[in-house]
Design a protein around this motif. Structure first.
Motif, short mmCIF file in Angstrom:
data_model
loop_
_atom_site.label_atom_id
_atom_site.label_comp_id
_atom_site.label_asym_id
_atom_site.label_seq_id
_atom_site.Cartn_x
_atom_site.Cartn_y
_atom_site.Cartn_z
N GLY A 48 56.42 58.10 61.97
CA GLY A 48 55.17 58.64 61.20
C GLY A 48 55.22 59.94 60.53
N TYR A 49 54.56 60.18 59.60
CA TYR A 49 54.90 61.41 58.92
C TYR A 49 53.49 62.14 58.33
N LEU A 50 53.51 63.27 58.14
CA LEU A 50 52.50 63.99 57.57
C LEU A 50 53.07 64.78 56.32
N VAL A 51 52.46 64.25 55.03
CA VAL A 51 52.97 64.58 53.75
C VAL A 51 52.23 65.44 52.83
N ALA A 52 52.89 66.40 52.24
CA ALA A 52 52.13 67.51 51.47
C ALA A 52 52.55 67.88 50.45
N ALA A 53 52.04 68.13 49.05
CA ALA A 53 52.51 68.59 47.87
C ALA A 53 52.49 70.23 48.15
N GLN A 54 51.92 70.74 48.90
CA GLN A 54 51.97 72.23 48.92
C GLN A 54 51.83 72.67 50.62
N ILE A 55 52.72 73.26 51.10
CA ILE A 55 52.78 73.99 52.56
C ILE A 55 52.86 75.27 52.70
N SER A 56 51.88 76.17 53.02
CA SER A 56 51.87 77.58 52.76
C SER A 56 53.28 78.17 53.27
N ASP A 57 53.73 79.11 52.49
CA ASP A 57 54.95 79.63 52.70
C ASP A 57 54.69 80.83 53.88
N ASP A 58 54.49 80.11 55.14
CA ASP A 58 53.90 81.21 56.19
C ASP A 58 54.80 80.99 57.56
N ASP A 59 55.58 81.88 58.00
CA ASP A 59 56.41 81.66 59.15
C ASP A 59 55.94 81.20 60.25
N GLU A 60 54.75 81.90 60.73
CA GLU A 60 53.88 81.34 61.87
C GLU A 60 53.44 80.13 61.82
N LEU A 61 53.05 79.42 60.49
CA LEU A 61 52.68 78.28 60.36
C LEU A 61 53.75 77.09 60.74
N LYS A 62 55.13 77.44 59.76
CA LYS A 62 56.08 76.55 59.92
C LYS A 62 56.55 76.49 61.46
N SER A 63 56.61 77.76 62.12
CA SER A 63 56.98 77.73 63.54
C SER A 63 56.03 76.69 64.31
N MET B 100 48.85 61.72 53.84
CA MET B 100 48.93 62.22 52.58
C MET B 100 48.03 63.15 52.57
N LYS B 101 48.24 64.63 52.29
CA LYS B 101 47.26 65.61 52.12
C LYS B 101 47.80 66.45 50.60
N LYS B 102 46.68 67.28 49.90
CA LYS B 102 47.31 68.11 49.06
C LYS B 102 47.97 69.25 49.54
N GLU B 103 47.46 69.93 50.48
CA GLU B 103 47.98 71.15 50.99
C GLU B 103 47.94 71.29 52.64
N ILE B 104 48.84 71.93 53.17
CA ILE B 104 48.60 72.39 54.57
C ILE B 104 48.88 73.63 54.60
N ASN B 105 47.81 74.23 55.58
CA ASN B 105 47.76 75.68 55.52
C ASN B 105 47.18 75.99 56.96
N ARG B 106 47.15 77.16 57.14
CA ARG B 106 46.76 77.72 58.61
C ARG B 106 45.31 77.28 59.01
N THR B 107 44.26 76.87 58.06
CA THR B 107 43.12 76.47 58.55
C THR B 107 42.90 75.02 58.81
N ASN B 108 43.68 74.30 58.22
CA ASN B 108 43.57 72.74 58.28
C ASN B 108 44.86 71.98 58.99
N TYR B 109 45.93 72.84 59.30
CA TYR B 109 47.09 72.04 59.79
C TYR B 109 46.91 71.14 61.14
N ARG B 110 46.14 71.85 61.96
CA ARG B 110 45.94 71.13 63.44
C ARG B 110 45.21 69.71 63.13
N GLU B 111 44.00 69.64 62.35
CA GLU B 111 43.41 68.67 61.99
C GLU B 111 44.16 67.45 61.21
#
Length: 315
Positions: A211-226, A185-196
Motif C-alpha cells: 500500500g502507498y500514499l502518493v502525492a505530487a507535492q511533499i513539503s520540503d520539511d525535515d520534521e515532516l519527512k522524519s 492519491m493526494k495533491k500535497e502532503i504537508n504538516r496539517t494533513n499528513y496524519r489524516e
C-alpha cells in the motif's frame, strides 16, 4: 570518493548554504559523481541521508545544517562568511522558488501514477505493473465504508516472466503469484494533513500486498519527512512522490512493506460495494487463467506524460 567527501568538495566552491539536492546537482556539473565509489538508484537521497546523520551524530562533522524547510548545508570552516540575515532567511524560505498554485485535481494525477507504476524501475523492479482507477461514486454509500476505498489499484501478473508450466503449477499449489497494490492519491502532503492522509492510506490499503500514499507535492520539511519515515516503518505504508517538473524523476520516498497474505474479507467487501473493484478482480482472474494480459481493461499508459502534465497544469 564517498558522499561526504563529495559534499565537501562541492561546498568548498560555494559561498552559500545548499540543499542536498543542489549539492548533488552541482557535483554532477563538476563531474564529481564519476569519482564516487558507489551511487545506487537515487544517489541524491543517499547523499542527503549521509549529511543529515553526520551533522546529527558526529561532533567533529565538517558540516553544519541551517534551516529546516528545507534544510541547507554548509562547511563549518566557512560559517564566518554567512551573515545573520542570510541564516534567518533560510528558515523563512519554504522552497528555493515560489511555485504557482496548482489547479489540477487528484484524479487528474491518476494517469501519471499509471505511467510511474509501469515505467519506474525503482518501484517495479522491471515488472509490468498495471493500474485501475476506482471510482468512489459507484460505491454503495454507508458510514463505515468511508475509509475502505482505494483511489487506484495495481496488479502484477507474471505471465511474461514465467513459463506456462510454472503458471499451471502455481494454480495447482495455490501459491501467491499475483501481486496486488493499493494507492491513495493526494495533491500535497504537508504538516496539517499528513496524519489524516497517511491513516486513510493505511485503512484503504489493508487488503493489498503493498500500500502507498502518493502525492505530487511533499513539503520540503525535515520534521515532516522524519515523521513520515517513522509512520511508514511502523505501519508498512510506502510513500511515492510524483515529480511533475520531471515525471521520470518521480521516486519511492519510502518503500512499502510487502505482505505475503491478502485480506480476503476486505477484498470481498470491496467487491460487494464497488463495481469497479469487482471488475478489476474479475479481469485479474481472467488474465491469469488465460495467460494473457488484456491491457485495454486497465488504465491507459500515457506515451507523452510531459504533454499531459502541461495540460493539467494549464501551462
Amino acid at each position: 570518493m564517498n558522499f561526504l567527501e563529495y559534499a565537501e568538495k562541492v561546498l568548498t566552491f560555494s559561498n552559500e548554504p545548499m540543499t542536498f539536492q543542489d549539492i548533488w546537482q552541482k557535483g554532477v556539473e563538476l563531474k564529481l559523481n564519476e569519482s564516487l565509489s558507489s551511487t545506487g538508484k537515487t544517489p541524491w537521497q543517499s547523499l542527503g541521508a549521509r549529511l543529515f546523520v553526520d551533522v546529527r551524530d558526529n561532533p567533529a562533522s565538517l558540516f553544519v545544517k541551517l534551516g529546516k524547510r528545507p534544510a541547507k548545508f554548509f562547511l563549518k570552516s566557512k560559517l564566518s562568511i554567512i551573515s545573520k540575515e542570510q541564516i534567518e532567511k533560510i528558515d523563512e524560505d519554504v522552497t528555493s522558488f515560489k511555485k504557482q498554485k496548482e489547479v489540477y485535481s487528484e484524479r487528474e494525477l491518476h494517469p501519471l501514477l499509471t505511467y510511474f507504476a509501469y515505467t519506474n524501475t525503482q518501484f517495479n523492479n522491471g515488472k509490468a505493473i498495471l493500474t485501475k482507477t476506482i471510482f468512489h461514486e459507484k460505491s454503495s454509500k454507508s458510514g463505515y465504508n468511508e475509509w475502505i476505498h482505494p483511489d487506484i489499484v495495481g496488479v502484477y501478473i507474471p505471465i511474461d516472466d514465467w513459463s506456462s508450466d510454472i503458471i499451471e503449477l502455481n494454480k495447482i499449489i495455490n501459491a501467491n503469484a499475483i501481486e496486488l497494490f493499493s494507492f491513495e492519491m493526494k495533491k500535497e502532503i504537508n504538516r496539517t494533513n499528513y496524519r489524516e492522509y497517511f491513516f486513510q492510506a493505511v485503512s484503504n490499503s489493508s487488503w493489498a500486498n503493498e500500500g502507498y500514499l502518493v502525492a505530487a507535492q511533499i513539503s520540503d520539511d525535515d520534521e515532516l519527512k522524519s515523521e513520515l519515515e517513522r509512520l511508514s516503518s511502523a505501519f508498512g505504508i510506502g510513500i511515492i512522490h510524483l515529480d511533475l517538473d520531471d515525471i521520470d524523476a518521480s521516486s519511492v520516498v519510502f518503500q512499502a512493506k510487502k505482505k505475503k497474505e491478502l485480506d480476503w474479507e476486505t477484498m470481498n467487501k470491496l467487491c460487494e460495494i464497488n463495481s469497479d473493484f469487482k471488475k478489476f478482480i474479475q479481469d485479474v482472474k481472467i488474465d491469469f487463467e488465460s495467460k494473457r494480459i488484456h491491457k485495454s481493461e486497465y488504465d491507459i499508459i500515457k506515451k507523452e506524460p510531459e504533454t499531459y502534465i502541461k495540460q493539467i497544469r494549464k501551462l
